[in-house]
Design a protein around this motif. Structure first.
Motif, PDB file in Angstrom:
ATOM      1  N   PRO A 140     -55.825 -15.616  24.721  1.00 44.59           N
ATOM      2  CA  PRO A 140     -55.002 -16.994  25.362  1.00 44.59           C
ATOM      3  C   PRO A 140     -53.719 -17.484  24.498  1.00 44.59           C
ATOM      4  N   LEU A 141     -53.070 -18.153  25.339  1.00 49.66           N
ATOM      5  CA  LEU A 141     -51.861 -18.722  24.794  1.00 49.66           C
ATOM      6  C   LEU A 141     -52.257 -19.916  23.721  1.00 49.66           C
ATOM      7  N   PRO A 142     -51.265 -20.119  22.799  1.00 51.04           N
ATOM      8  CA  PRO A 142     -51.640 -21.020  22.017  1.00 51.04           C
ATOM      9  C   PRO A 142     -51.199 -22.663  22.703  1.00 51.04           C
ATOM     10  N   PRO A 143     -52.026 -23.459  22.327  1.00 46.09           N
ATOM     11  CA  PRO A 143     -51.744 -24.852  23.095  1.00 46.09           C
ATOM     12  C   PRO A 143     -50.260 -25.326  23.287  1.00 46.09           C
ATOM     13  N   ARG A 144     -49.570 -25.113  22.233  1.00 46.64           N
ATOM     14  CA  ARG A 144     -48.202 -25.594  22.416  1.00 46.64           C
ATOM     15  C   ARG A 144     -47.297 -24.822  23.246  1.00 46.64           C
ATOM     16  N   LEU A 145     -47.694 -23.379  23.574  1.00 46.79           N
ATOM     17  CA  LEU A 145     -47.219 -22.677  24.724  1.00 46.79           C
ATOM     18  C   LEU A 145     -47.341 -23.101  25.927  1.00 46.79           C
ATOM     19  N   LYS A 146     -48.760 -23.667  26.256  1.00 51.13           N
ATOM     20  CA  LYS A 146     -49.095 -23.952  27.474  1.00 51.13           C
ATOM     21  C   LYS A 146     -48.344 -25.238  28.074  1.00 51.13           C
ATOM     22  N   LEU A 147     -47.888 -25.883  27.014  1.00 45.89           N
ATOM     23  CA  LEU A 147     -46.992 -27.168  27.431  1.00 45.89           C
ATOM     24  C   LEU A 147     -45.553 -27.013  27.987  1.00 45.89           C
ATOM     25  N   VAL A 148     -45.142 -25.784  27.895  1.00 49.18           N
ATOM     26  CA  VAL A 148     -43.930 -25.316  28.274  1.00 49.18           C
ATOM     27  C   VAL A 148     -43.901 -25.040  29.557  1.00 49.18           C
ATOM     28  N   PRO A 149     -42.945 -25.916  30.328  1.00 47.77           N
ATOM     29  CA  PRO A 149     -42.851 -25.900  31.679  1.00 47.77           C
ATOM     30  C   PRO A 149     -42.534 -24.341  32.260  1.00 47.77           C
ATOM     31  N   PRO A 150     -42.994 -23.957  33.530  1.00 44.83           N
ATOM     32  CA  PRO A 150     -42.719 -22.623  33.944  1.00 44.83           C
ATOM     33  C   PRO A 150     -41.088 -22.296  34.141  1.00 44.83           C
ATOM     34  N   GLY A 151     -40.317 -23.279  34.441  1.00 41.97           N
ATOM     35  CA  GLY A 151     -38.600 -23.326  34.569  1.00 41.97           C
ATOM     36  C   GLY A 151     -38.202 -22.651  33.149  1.00 41.97           C
ATOM     37  N   VAL A 152     -38.817 -23.312  32.263  1.00 39.83           N
ATOM     38  CA  VAL A 152     -38.324 -22.870  30.737  1.00 39.83           C
ATOM     39  C   VAL A 152     -38.482 -21.468  30.765  1.00 39.83           C
ATOM     40  N   TRP A 153     -39.562 -21.070  31.027  1.00 42.06           N
ATOM     41  CA  TRP A 153     -39.950 -19.517  30.774  1.00 42.06           C
ATOM     42  C   TRP A 153     -39.074 -18.696  31.819  1.00 42.06           C
ATOM     43  N   VAL A 154     -38.820 -19.154  32.799  1.00 43.06           N
ATOM     44  CA  VAL A 154     -38.015 -18.536  33.921  1.00 43.06           C
ATOM     45  C   VAL A 154     -36.432 -18.461  33.216  1.00 43.06           C
ATOM     46  N   ALA A 155     -36.079 -19.626  32.712  1.00 46.55           N
ATOM     47  CA  ALA A 155     -34.639 -19.625  32.273  1.00 46.55           C
ATOM     48  C   ALA A 155     -34.524 -18.661  30.995  1.00 46.55           C
ATOM     49  N   LEU A 156     -35.612 -18.689  30.190  1.00 47.04           N
ATOM     50  CA  LEU A 156     -35.442 -17.708  29.000  1.00 47.04           C
ATOM     51  C   LEU A 156     -35.629 -16.261  29.540  1.00 47.04           C
ATOM     52  N   ALA A 157     -36.470 -15.831  30.519  1.00 48.37           N
ATOM     53  CA  ALA A 157     -36.373 -14.482  31.044  1.00 48.37           C
ATOM     54  C   ALA A 157     -35.055 -14.113  31.429  1.00 48.37           C
ATOM     55  N   TRP A 158     -34.411 -14.969  32.149  1.00 48.84           N
ATOM     56  CA  TRP A 158     -33.018 -14.639  32.593  1.00 48.84           C
ATOM     57  C   TRP A 158     -31.938 -14.613  31.523  1.00 48.84           C
ATOM     58  N   SER A 159     -32.133 -15.255  30.576  1.00 51.62           N
ATOM     59  CA  SER A 159     -31.334 -15.309  29.419  1.00 51.62           C
ATOM     60  C   SER A 159     -31.476 -13.843  28.737  1.00 51.62           C
ATOM     61  N   ALA A 160     -32.870 -13.626  28.488  1.00 48.54           N
ATOM     62  CA  ALA A 160     -33.097 -12.094  27.745  1.00 48.54           C
ATOM     63  C   ALA A 160     -32.551 -10.966  28.778  1.00 48.54           C
ATOM     64  N   SER A 161     -32.670 -11.238  30.064  1.00 50.92           N
ATOM     65  CA  SER A 161     -32.195 -10.069  30.793  1.00 50.92           C
ATOM     66  C   SER A 161     -30.629  -9.941  30.905  1.00 50.92           C
ATOM     67  N   THR A 162     -29.824 -10.956  30.865  1.00 55.54           N
ATOM     68  CA  THR A 162     -28.570 -11.031  30.737  1.00 55.54           C
ATOM     69  C   THR A 162     -28.176 -10.461  29.363  1.00 55.54           C
ATOM     70  N   ALA A 163     -28.731 -10.886  28.371  1.00 54.34           N
ATOM     71  CA  ALA A 163     -28.345 -10.071  27.031  1.00 54.34           C
ATOM     72  C   ALA A 163     -28.544  -8.651  27.095  1.00 54.34           C
ATOM     73  N   PHE A 164     -29.574  -8.380  27.766  1.00 52.72           N
ATOM     74  CA  PHE A 164     -29.916  -6.725  27.867  1.00 52.72           C
ATOM     75  C   PHE A 164     -29.012  -6.164  28.777  1.00 52.72           C
ATOM     76  N   ALA A 165     -28.403  -6.682  29.557  1.00 45.25           N
ATOM     77  CA  ALA A 165     -27.339  -6.027  30.582  1.00 45.25           C
ATOM     78  C   ALA A 165     -25.994  -5.861  29.671  1.00 45.25           C
ATOM     79  N   PHE A 166     -25.651  -6.653  28.905  1.00 44.81           N
ATOM     80  CA  PHE A 166     -24.497  -6.559  27.723  1.00 44.81           C
ATOM     81  C   PHE A 166     -25.174  -5.473  26.936  1.00 44.81           C
ATOM     82  N   LEU A 167     -26.290  -5.307  26.102  1.00 44.21           N
ATOM     83  CA  LEU A 167     -26.629  -4.490  25.262  1.00 44.21           C
ATOM     84  C   LEU A 167     -26.343  -2.951  25.803  1.00 44.21           C
ATOM     85  N   ALA A 168     -27.078  -3.071  27.014  1.00 45.43           N
ATOM     86  CA  ALA A 168     -26.901  -1.621  27.679  1.00 45.43           C
ATOM     87  C   ALA A 168     -25.664  -1.135  27.865  1.00 45.43           C
ATOM     88  N   ARG A 169     -24.523  -1.844  27.749  1.00 49.90           N
ATOM     89  CA  ARG A 169     -23.163  -1.327  28.177  1.00 49.90           C
ATOM     90  C   ARG A 169     -22.384  -1.306  26.904  1.00 49.90           C
TER      91      ARG A 169
END
Length: 412
Positions: free
Chosen positions: A5-34
């Protein structure tokens, strides 16, 4: 294996924040791959001509802005937010010189699909999945029509991750709905149980009191001219019983009204105060009950067996109510002037028996709620209950209730 189960504090993070973090991580990966990372001879992906130029950076900026906007809209406008995220993924892919939308660029879309399927109606989730798959199909179709190369396997992999994300979200949605249904059913059952308990309490109290009033009033009517003093005593008993019954009904109705108006803390305080002022009846009141019934014209003989001890409140009240209802049935239906009550304190049980020598039809003229209520009480306490005519005449009610070993012995 069970998911952690997720820690209680992580459950309070809005879904939009997780999506933004996922986009940031994928963009960083696109640079690292090149770029050539330590230990590699060459970069994993070829760099497009415009990747580091102003036009490539402009495309990257626009795509990131669209992804951020989609993350902000996800909670309020999920389908519009997904459309913006899909646009950002497709827009950024044009900057990578690849033949298919990459899984890394679709990661934010997959996460958004999960949140939409988990938190929105199923129709909305299905629409979101259709949009995602449609974008992938259109992307490949356009490249084919232009004669460009496509990455069919890569696109199938991306489509599969989208379906898996939707399935996980839909499963979460169904699990939550099932839990809500169970909670609603439990709440409904609790209300039903409480209503049955209140109905039993009111039936036991009112039926017994009305039976006593009827006997006393009948006795007063018969001797009003020949024995005025006896008639006066009978009518005084009618008045006393009536007032006690009305007082009990008033307390019960006030408690029900408070249950609708007050909060949990207020209800608890009121319940404690009510218990202090008007403690629940029990076997300690049996002699008073027998005396009142005897005064009404039906002799009640009470016999105690075994070492008397303090019973748990629920068992004590239930035994008293069973005896009270049984005596009420004798008064109303048995057409006899005597009955016998036996309370036997056994080692692990308390047994009660109420018998009479009347017509042996303790429930044939009744509505049946009395015996049903007694049977329900005994069943709730995992006891045994019987009721029926005696072979030698009359009627017998028996109940046997288990008593926890913690019950303490008291002086008889």
């Amino acid at each position: 294996m069970h998911a952690m189960p997720l820690p209680p504090r992580l459950k309070l993070v809005p879904p939009g924040v997780w999506v933004a973090l996922a986009w940031s991580a994928s963009t960083a990966f696109a640079f690292l791959a090149r770029v050539r990372l330590p230990g590699e001879e060459t970069a994993n992906e070829f760099t497009a001509v415009q990747f580091y130029r102003w036009d490539g950076l402009l495309i990257l900026t626009i795509a990131c802005a669209l992804a951020l906007l989609g993350s902000m809209w996800l909670h309020r406008r999920p389908l519009r937010a997904l459309a913006v995220l899909l646009t950002a993924a497709a827009f950024l892919t044009t900057n990578l010189a690849v033949g298919a939308i990459q899984l890394a660029q679709f990661l934010a879309v997959d996460l958004a699909l999960y949140f939409i399927a988990a938190g929105r109606p199923r129709r909305t989730g299905v629409t979101a999945l259709s949009m995602a798959l449609a974008v992938l199909l259109v992307w490949e179709t356009v490249r084919l029509l232009r004669g460009w190369g496509i990455g069919t396997l890569e696109e199938l992999t991306v489509a599969l991750t989208a379906v898996v994300a939707w399935l996980l979200g839909d499963a979460s949605h169904r699990t939550r709905e099932y839990g809500e249904r169970l909670r609603a059913q439990a709440a409904t059952q609790a209300v039903t149980d409480e209503r049955l308990r209140i109905a039993r309490e009111m039936h036991d109290m009112v039926a017994h009191s009305i039976g006593i009033i009827a006997l006393q009033a009948g006795a007063a009517a018969r001797v009003v001219h020949t024995q005025p003093d006896a008639a006066r005593e009978a009518m005084t008993a009618v008045e006393t019983t009536g007032r006690e019954t009305l007082s009990g009904l008033r307390r019960m109705l006030v408690a029900l009204r408070h249950a609708d108006q007050d909060g949990d803390r207020d209800r608890a305080a009121a319940s404690v105060e009510a218990d202090r002022l008007h403690p629940a009846e029990g076997l300690a009141d049996l002699d008073r009950l027998a005396a009142a019934t005897t005064a009404a014209g039906v002799q009640v003989d009470v016999h105690w067996k075994g070492a008397r001890r303090q019973l748990p409140p629920d068992i004590d009240l239930s035994v008293f109510r069973i005896i009270q209802e049984s005596i009420t049935n004798v008064v109303r239906h048995a057409a006899t002037t005597t009955c016998r009550v036996t309370v036997d304190y056994l080692e692990e049980h308390v047994a009660v028996e109420v018998t009479d020598d009347g017509r042996g039809r303790g429930s044939t003229t009744d509505t049946g709620f009395g015996l049903v209520g007694m049977r329900e009480r005994v069943a709730l306490l995992h006891g045994e209950f019987t009721a029926g005519p005696r072979p030698e005449g009359g009627f017998r009610v028996t109940a046997r209730l288990p008593v926890p070993a913690t019950a303490t012995t008291v002086a008889a």
